[in-house]
Design a protein around this motif. Structure first.
Motif, PDB file in Angstrom:
ATOM      1  N   UNK A 175       0.833  -1.207   0.000  1.00 13.07           N
ATOM      2  CA  UNK A 175       0.000   0.000   0.000  1.00 13.07           C
ATOM      3  C   UNK A 175       0.866   1.256   0.000  1.00 13.07           C
ATOM      4  N   UNK A 176       2.002   1.193   0.690  1.00  7.36           N
ATOM      5  CA  UNK A 176       2.890   2.353   0.708  1.00  7.36           C
ATOM      6  C   UNK A 176       3.486   2.602  -0.677  1.00  7.36           C
ATOM      7  N   UNK A 177       3.870   1.529  -1.353  1.00  6.91           N
ATOM      8  CA  UNK A 177       4.370   1.657  -2.718  1.00  6.91           C
ATOM      9  C   UNK A 177       3.293   2.258  -3.612  1.00  6.91           C
ATOM     10  N   UNK A 178       2.070   1.745  -3.501  1.00  8.59           N
ATOM     11  CA  UNK A 178       0.960   2.244  -4.317  1.00  8.59           C
ATOM     12  C   UNK A 178       0.715   3.724  -4.057  1.00  8.59           C
ATOM     13  N   UNK A 179       0.690   4.110  -2.799  1.00  8.73           N
ATOM     14  CA  UNK A 179       0.440   5.505  -2.454  1.00  8.73           C
ATOM     15  C   UNK A 179       1.565   6.409  -2.945  1.00  8.73           C
ATOM     16  N   UNK A 180       2.805   5.946  -2.827  1.00  9.77           N
ATOM     17  CA  UNK A 180       3.969   6.715  -3.271  1.00  9.77           C
ATOM     18  C   UNK A 180       3.899   7.002  -4.765  1.00  9.77           C
ATOM     19  N   UNK A 181       3.617   5.966  -5.559  1.00  9.81           N
ATOM     20  CA  UNK A 181       3.559   6.134  -7.009  1.00  9.81           C
ATOM     21  C   UNK A 181       2.306   6.898  -7.440  1.00  9.81           C
ATOM     22  N   UNK A 182       1.175   6.601  -6.796  1.00  8.81           N
ATOM     23  CA  UNK A 182      -0.082   7.251  -7.176  1.00  8.81           C
ATOM     24  C   UNK A 182      -0.026   8.749  -6.934  1.00  8.81           C
ATOM     25  N   UNK A 183       0.625   9.168  -5.870  1.00  8.96           N
ATOM     26  CA  UNK A 183       0.735  10.600  -5.584  1.00  8.96           C
ATOM     27  C   UNK A 183       1.501  11.317  -6.688  1.00  8.96           C
ATOM     28  N   UNK A 184       2.621  10.737  -7.118  1.00 16.36           N
ATOM     29  CA  UNK A 184       3.407  11.334  -8.203  1.00 16.36           C
ATOM     30  C   UNK A 184       2.616  11.308  -9.516  1.00 16.36           C
ATOM     31  N   UNK A 185       1.919  10.195  -9.775  1.00 14.45           N
ATOM     32  CA  UNK A 185       1.145  10.079 -11.017  1.00 14.45           C
ATOM     33  C   UNK A 185      -0.002  11.090 -11.037  1.00 14.45           C
ATOM     34  N   UNK A 186      -0.637  11.319  -9.905  1.00 11.93           N
ATOM     35  CA  UNK A 186      -1.745  12.273  -9.834  1.00 11.93           C
ATOM     36  C   UNK A 186      -1.272  13.684 -10.183  1.00 11.93           C
ATOM     37  N   UNK A 188       1.320  14.425 -12.043  1.00 13.07           N
ATOM     38  CA  UNK A 188       1.650  14.425 -13.470  1.00 13.07           C
ATOM     39  C   UNK A 188       0.384  14.519 -14.326  1.00 13.07           C
ATOM     40  N   UNK A 189      -0.625  13.735 -13.997  1.00 15.34           N
ATOM     41  CA  UNK A 189      -1.862  13.747 -14.776  1.00 15.34           C
ATOM     42  C   UNK A 189      -2.538  15.115 -14.689  1.00 15.34           C
ATOM     43  N   UNK A 190      -2.524  15.732 -13.511  1.00 11.84           N
ATOM     44  CA  UNK A 190      -3.141  17.052 -13.347  1.00 11.84           C
ATOM     45  C   UNK A 190      -2.462  18.087 -14.230  1.00 11.84           C
ATOM     46  N   UNK A 234       7.040  17.031 -13.327  1.00 14.35           N
ATOM     47  CA  UNK A 234       6.269  15.983 -12.662  1.00 14.35           C
ATOM     48  C   UNK A 234       6.563  14.615 -13.273  1.00 14.35           C
ATOM     49  N   UNK A 235       6.811  14.579 -14.586  1.00 14.40           N
ATOM     50  CA  UNK A 235       7.182  13.310 -15.225  1.00 14.40           C
ATOM     51  C   UNK A 235       8.515  12.816 -14.686  1.00 14.40           C
ATOM     52  N   UNK A 236       9.464  13.727 -14.511  1.00 14.77           N
ATOM     53  CA  UNK A 236      10.747  13.344 -13.918  1.00 14.77           C
ATOM     54  C   UNK A 236      10.552  12.832 -12.493  1.00 14.77           C
ATOM     55  N   UNK A 237       9.655  13.463 -11.735  1.00 14.76           N
ATOM     56  CA  UNK A 237       9.391  13.034 -10.365  1.00 14.76           C
ATOM     57  C   UNK A 237       8.828  11.620 -10.337  1.00 14.76           C
ATOM     58  N   UNK A 238       7.870  11.325 -11.222  1.00 10.94           N
ATOM     59  CA  UNK A 238       7.311   9.975 -11.274  1.00 10.94           C
ATOM     60  C   UNK A 238       8.366   8.976 -11.729  1.00 10.94           C
TER      61      UNK A 238
END
Length: 315
Positions: A175-186, A188-190, A234-238
């Motif tokens: 769940x921590x991995x998911x949250x870490x990646x999802x935050x960066x992806x969100x 980027x998508x925004x 943001x892409x670099x961050x993800x």
């Protein structure tokens, strides 16, 4: 010499200097093709700012590109551990147990090279700006911008952020991995969605109207370049976040895995060294399945199948 005579003499010298300067300026202008075309001061200021913005963007984009995906990890502020560090601080046995799920999650959030896609968009828009500053209609501008829009649409297909609520004891590892990646992806998508909306709803329309506005297209292009710069960061961050997850799921050099349950765990691709502690009944099998990495640091990597002979101990 009286004061009034001195003042008259000074005024006469200034008048003659002004006359000579005017002659020199006139001769210089006529020798170079005549007076320059008068332009709107606001338009000139816009052009200067646009040129400065483009040059700065080129320098920043080049520097970020040279850093690449495996840029140094940044630490959190106020002495707190950044998410990447928290992932790496989890016990090696936990990271090994859930490495397949973590790597699957990383692949879901990095199905395409978002850095490359948005980097291409940045370069295309900067080329359009350069042409518009010279009041030159870019060749096939509409088609190139539509290609940029299509690429941004691929980025928008990233998984939506999951609504994860941490329990009282905190996230478990997956769940921590998911949250870490999802935050960066969100993020980027925004940023990408805002860029795509500006591109589709405003800039492309400028190239579709009969009465083309150079200044209007230039202003929208500059705004789009700013939005794309943010999306690129943001892409670099993800990308860095994905690299962190991959490293946490792959790098077990010096790890204590002596009590880990390796049954059913995919070990292929794991990096380790002679200080890594494996379960006693797995040691020979791990050695036979590993190959030495030419890094000069005694690093090994687990292969898909056991080898006929073990790796030399003195690596």
């Amino acid at each position: 010499m009286r004061d009034d005579q001195a003042s008259e003499r000074l005024e006469d010298l200034l008048a003659r200097a002004h006359q000579q300067l005017g002659i020199a300026v006139h001769d210089g202008l006529m020798g170079s093709g005549g007076p320059p075309e008068l332009r709107d001061p606001d338009q000139m200021l816009g052009r200067l700012l646009a040129a400065a913005h483009r040059q700065t963007g080129d320098a920043v984009a080049g520097r970020l590109a040279r850093r690449g995906r495996r840029a140094p990890r940044e630490r959190g502020v106020s002495g707190t551990a950044a998410p990447s560090e928290r992932l790496l601080m989890r016990p090696a046995s936990v990271r090994l147990k859930y490495r397949e799920q973590a790597l699957d999650c990383a692949r879901r959030y990095w199905p395409l090279d978002a850095v490359g896609v948005i980097g291409d968009a940045v370069r295309t828009v900067q080329e359009v700006i350069a042409k518009l500053e010279e009041e030159m209609l870019p060749d096939a501008a509409r088609g190139r911008l539509q290609q940029v829009s299509s690429g941004l649409g691929q980025v928008l297909a990233l998984p939506p952020p999951a609504n994860l609520q941490p329990p009282l004891s905190g996230f478990d590892y997956v769940e921590e991995v998911e949250d870490f990646l999802a935050t960066c992806a969100w993020r980027l998508v925004t940023a990408t969605r805002r860029s795509k909306q500006l591109l589709d709803n405003e800039l492309v329309l400028h190239f579709c109207t009969p009465e083309f506005s150079w200044l209007g297209a230039l202003e929208v292009s500059q705004d789009l370049a700013d939005d794309l710069d943010l999306a690129y960061r943001e892409a670099l961050s993800l990308s860095r976040a994905v690299t962190v997850v991959e490293d946490a799921s792959t790098d077990f050099r010096g790890a204590d895995l002596e009590s880990a349950d390796l049954d059913g765990v995919d070990l292929e691709g794991i990096r380790w060294d002679v200080s890594t502690e494996w379960p006693a009944h797995w040691q020979e099998r791990i050695w036979r399945a590993s190959l030495a990495v030419d890094s000069g640091q005694g690093e090994l990597i687990v292969g898909a199948e056991p080898r006929d002979s073990t790796v030399a101990v003195d690596i």
